[in-house]
Motif scaffolding. Structure first.
Motif, PDB file in Angstrom:
ATOM      1  N   UNK A   1     -68.006  24.995 -59.473  1.00 49.73           N
ATOM      2  CA  UNK A   1     -66.957  25.302 -58.754  1.00 49.73           C
ATOM      3  C   UNK A   1     -66.250  23.958 -58.151  1.00 49.73           C
ATOM      4  N   UNK A   2     -67.033  23.236 -57.462  1.00 50.55           N
ATOM      5  CA  UNK A   2     -66.882  22.010 -56.771  1.00 50.55           C
ATOM      6  C   UNK A   2     -66.033  21.090 -57.776  1.00 50.55           C
ATOM      7  N   UNK A   3     -66.841  20.765 -58.767  1.00 51.12           N
ATOM      8  CA  UNK A   3     -66.596  19.927 -59.874  1.00 51.12           C
ATOM      9  C   UNK A   3     -65.315  20.209 -60.544  1.00 51.12           C
ATOM     10  N   UNK A   4     -65.207  21.504 -61.046  1.00 54.07           N
ATOM     11  CA  UNK A   4     -63.875  21.999 -61.750  1.00 54.07           C
ATOM     12  C   UNK A   4     -62.629  21.944 -60.873  1.00 54.07           C
ATOM     13  N   UNK A   5     -62.806  22.375 -59.609  1.00 55.12           N
ATOM     14  CA  UNK A   5     -61.701  22.435 -58.873  1.00 55.12           C
ATOM     15  C   UNK A   5     -61.328  20.724 -58.623  1.00 55.12           C
ATOM     16  N   UNK A   6     -62.276  20.108 -58.474  1.00 54.19           N
ATOM     17  CA  UNK A   6     -61.996  18.633 -58.275  1.00 54.19           C
ATOM     18  C   UNK A   6     -61.160  17.929 -59.431  1.00 54.19           C
ATOM     19  N   UNK A   7     -61.518  18.385 -60.643  1.00 53.68           N
ATOM     20  CA  UNK A   7     -60.762  18.296 -61.816  1.00 53.68           C
ATOM     21  C   UNK A   7     -59.584  18.688 -61.808  1.00 53.68           C
ATOM     22  N   UNK A   8     -59.243  19.847 -61.623  1.00 54.00           N
ATOM     23  CA  UNK A   8     -58.047  20.304 -61.675  1.00 54.00           C
ATOM     24  C   UNK A   8     -57.038  19.699 -60.632  1.00 54.00           C
ATOM     25  N   UNK A   9     -57.464  19.224 -59.554  1.00 62.83           N
ATOM     26  CA  UNK A   9     -56.783  18.622 -58.641  1.00 62.83           C
ATOM     27  C   UNK A   9     -56.507  17.392 -58.620  1.00 62.83           C
ATOM     28  N   UNK A  10     -57.249  16.351 -59.232  1.00 66.02           N
ATOM     29  CA  UNK A  10     -57.077  15.328 -59.398  1.00 66.02           C
ATOM     30  C   UNK A  10     -56.801  14.710 -60.701  1.00 66.02           C
ATOM     31  N   UNK A  11     -56.775  15.633 -61.707  1.00 64.15           N
ATOM     32  CA  UNK A  11     -56.465  15.001 -62.989  1.00 64.15           C
ATOM     33  C   UNK A  11     -55.204  15.589 -63.625  1.00 64.15           C
ATOM     34  N   UNK A  12     -54.635  16.643 -62.933  1.00 65.75           N
ATOM     35  CA  UNK A  12     -53.429  17.211 -63.582  1.00 65.75           C
ATOM     36  C   UNK A  12     -52.043  16.966 -62.479  1.00 65.75           C
ATOM     37  N   UNK A  13     -50.852  16.950 -63.240  1.00 60.91           N
ATOM     38  CA  UNK A  13     -49.608  17.057 -62.475  1.00 60.91           C
ATOM     39  C   UNK A  13     -49.316  18.317 -62.176  1.00 60.91           C
ATOM     40  N   UNK A  14     -49.179  19.315 -63.310  1.00 60.58           N
ATOM     41  CA  UNK A  14     -48.541  20.299 -63.288  1.00 60.58           C
ATOM     42  C   UNK A  14     -49.748  21.390 -63.979  1.00 60.58           C
ATOM     43  N   UNK A  15     -50.103  22.507 -63.459  1.00 61.48           N
ATOM     44  CA  UNK A  15     -51.025  23.591 -64.016  1.00 61.48           C
ATOM     45  C   UNK A  15     -50.123  24.800 -64.576  1.00 61.48           C
ATOM     46  N   UNK A  16     -50.642  25.584 -65.480  1.00 65.19           N
ATOM     47  CA  UNK A  16     -49.998  26.641 -66.106  1.00 65.19           C
ATOM     48  C   UNK A  16     -51.318  27.818 -65.804  1.00 65.19           C
ATOM     49  N   UNK A  17     -50.827  29.114 -65.489  1.00 64.75           N
ATOM     50  CA  UNK A  17     -51.592  30.115 -65.396  1.00 64.75           C
ATOM     51  C   UNK A  17     -51.081  31.021 -66.088  1.00 64.75           C
ATOM     52  N   UNK A  18     -51.952  32.421 -66.577  1.00 61.90           N
ATOM     53  CA  UNK A  18     -51.471  33.596 -67.130  1.00 61.90           C
ATOM     54  C   UNK A  18     -50.893  34.566 -66.523  1.00 61.90           C
ATOM     55  N   UNK A  19     -50.930  34.563 -65.231  1.00 65.19           N
ATOM     56  CA  UNK A  19     -50.048  35.772 -64.484  1.00 65.19           C
ATOM     57  C   UNK A  19     -49.707  35.338 -63.192  1.00 65.19           C
ATOM     58  N   UNK A  20     -48.842  36.064 -62.563  1.00 68.70           N
ATOM     59  CA  UNK A  20     -48.124  35.683 -61.358  1.00 68.70           C
ATOM     60  C   UNK A  20     -49.215  35.175 -60.058  1.00 68.70           C
ATOM     61  N   UNK A  21     -50.157  36.645 -60.146  1.00 65.45           N
ATOM     62  CA  UNK A  21     -51.289  36.486 -59.024  1.00 65.45           C
ATOM     63  C   UNK A  21     -51.916  35.269 -58.981  1.00 65.45           C
ATOM     64  N   UNK A  22     -52.624  34.974 -60.369  1.00 62.83           N
ATOM     65  CA  UNK A  22     -53.344  33.658 -60.270  1.00 62.83           C
ATOM     66  C   UNK A  22     -52.599  32.504 -59.931  1.00 62.83           C
ATOM     67  N   UNK A  23     -51.331  32.490 -60.242  1.00 62.53           N
ATOM     68  CA  UNK A  23     -50.479  31.298 -59.983  1.00 62.53           C
ATOM     69  C   UNK A  23     -50.325  31.117 -58.478  1.00 62.53           C
ATOM     70  N   UNK A  24     -50.066  32.204 -57.802  1.00 62.35           N
ATOM     71  CA  UNK A  24     -49.931  32.302 -56.380  1.00 62.35           C
ATOM     72  C   UNK A  24     -51.349  31.700 -55.810  1.00 62.35           C
ATOM     73  N   UNK A  25     -52.275  32.060 -56.366  1.00 60.74           N
ATOM     74  CA  UNK A  25     -53.699  31.909 -55.535  1.00 60.74           C
ATOM     75  C   UNK A  25     -54.047  30.475 -56.032  1.00 60.74           C
TER      76      UNK A  25
END
Length: 373
Positions: free
Chosen positions: A136-160
């Motif tokens: 979790x630590x490394x994955x969330x770090x990856x999502x945060x520092x390596x991407x400009x925009x994220x896409x999720x598959x439902x609104x609840x996930x997007x909000x979280x």
């Protein structure tokens, strides 16, 4: 525009289905030059011949080496960005273990880090929790520092995810693969003749999918002297804990299958069975709705948010409750008809594969202004 589609980390599960669907949908797109990087697993399911010449393919498996994890660089992918003058990168799902030097759009499908109240965390060991916390630590770090925009598959996930990572986040729902609409592309996979009913589970053996409950469900059915159900799983014999020779009489192990084989398996089954404990959006729900099958799944918020009134919900860690719901449903034909019709209507709420591909491209090209806020 030169767009790099990065699927180098797609090896198993739903990522294969989504990537396959998106790539096939853009196969005739002439507006851009697509540089497409496929993992070896995904390359086996993509027919490159049907793509137009403005699609250039490479096969490459990225691995989470210390260099990738800590410095987010990759010589092969960086070389493609430079050589083909890439303007945008779209990674269908992360973590990517790579930060390109251009705008990077990436899909997020890691429910473990946003649904902490799942019973999954009550049944795994301390060691498993510890290892998951490191991931979790490394994955969330990856999502945060390596991407400009994220896409999720439902609104609840997007909000979280928006709250968790403080990123610009868009929602594009999952859907069934277009092969379900093209019967001539189906690869027939005949199941053994059986006078009873099949429960189909198309899933990799991830721990959070909770497939280990199946032997317990079968034991409960055996105790009640009920022999009219068999389970179809895309696993190898020996993958399920607590299985034995008696239990295996009620399970058909298919091993890994291709997307083209899925529709015919649904045709031969009565129920779609998914006891998952964590999910962002499983395509199995949409597939079952498309094929007119009754959905039996976990009574958790993510499942109810996706299926609404188009599924039967059970306590996913109680074999007794699962069997009770299965028997009640199997004896109520009117209820089955209602669930199937509700599924037809529910399916209309999702982004179909064409709309999904268009939304992906709009986000990649920065032509949409409707992120989750």
């Amino acid at each position: 525009m030169n767009i790099l589609i990065n699927c180098s980390n797609i090896k198993i599960g739903g990522g294969i289905q989504v990537s396959n669907s998106f790539l096939n949908e853009i196969s005739k797109n002439t507006d851009h030059h697509f540089i497409i990087v496929l993992s070896q697993k995904l390359s086996n399911q993509i027919n490159q011949v049907k793509f137009l010449p403005n699609h250039t393919f490479f096969v490459y498996d990225i691995k989470p080496t210390p260099l990738n994890i800590f410095f987010s660089c990759n010589k092969f992918l960086d070389g493609l960005v430079e050589k083909y003058h890439i303007d945008r990168v779209f990674s269908v799902f992360g973590p990517t273990y790579w930060k390109p030097k251009v705008k990077h759009v990436c899909g997020y499908a890691k429910p473990h880090y946003i649904y902490k109240n799942s019973p999954y965390f009550d049944i795994i060991s301390f060691k498993e929790k510890f290892l998951l916390s490191i991931k979790e630590f490394f994955h969330l770090l990856d999502f945060k520092k390596n991407n400009d925009i994220l896409i999720t598959e439902n609104e609840d996930v997007s909000d979280k995810v928006k709250k968790l990572l403080n990123k610009e986040v868009f929602t594009v729902t999952n859907y069934y693969n277009q092969v379900f609409d093209n019967k001539n592309e189906w690869e027939l996979m005949h199941l053994p003749k059986f006078e009873g009913k099949y429960l189909l589970t198309i899933s990799a053996n991830y721990p959070h999918k909770n497939l280990s409950i199946i032997p317990h469900v079968i034991n409960e059915l055996i105790k009640r002297d009920i022999k009219k159900f068999k389970f179809i799983v895309t696993l190898e014999k020996g993958d399920l804990k607590n299985s034995n020779l008696i239990i295996d009489e009620y399970i058909i192990y298919l091993g890994k299958i291709n997307i083209n084989q899925c529709p015919h398996l649904y045709e031969q089954s009565s129920y779609m069975f998914l006891p998952t404990l964590l999910e962002c959006f499983s395509a199995s729900y949409a597939e079952a709705m498309k094929m007119g099958k009754v959905i039996l799944t976990s009574n958790l918020d993510f499942a109810k948010g996706i299926c609404d009134d188009a599924a039967i919900y059970f306590d996913a860690i109680s074999a007794n409750d699962i069997v009770n719901k299965l028997i009640e449903t199997d004896e109520d034909f009117e209820r089955q008809k209602s669930l199937i019709q509700n599924g037809v209507e529910r399916l209309k709420k999702f982004d179909n594969y064409q709309f999904r591909a268009n939304k992906y491209l709009e986000i990649i090209l920065n032509e949409t202004n409707h992120p989750i806020l």
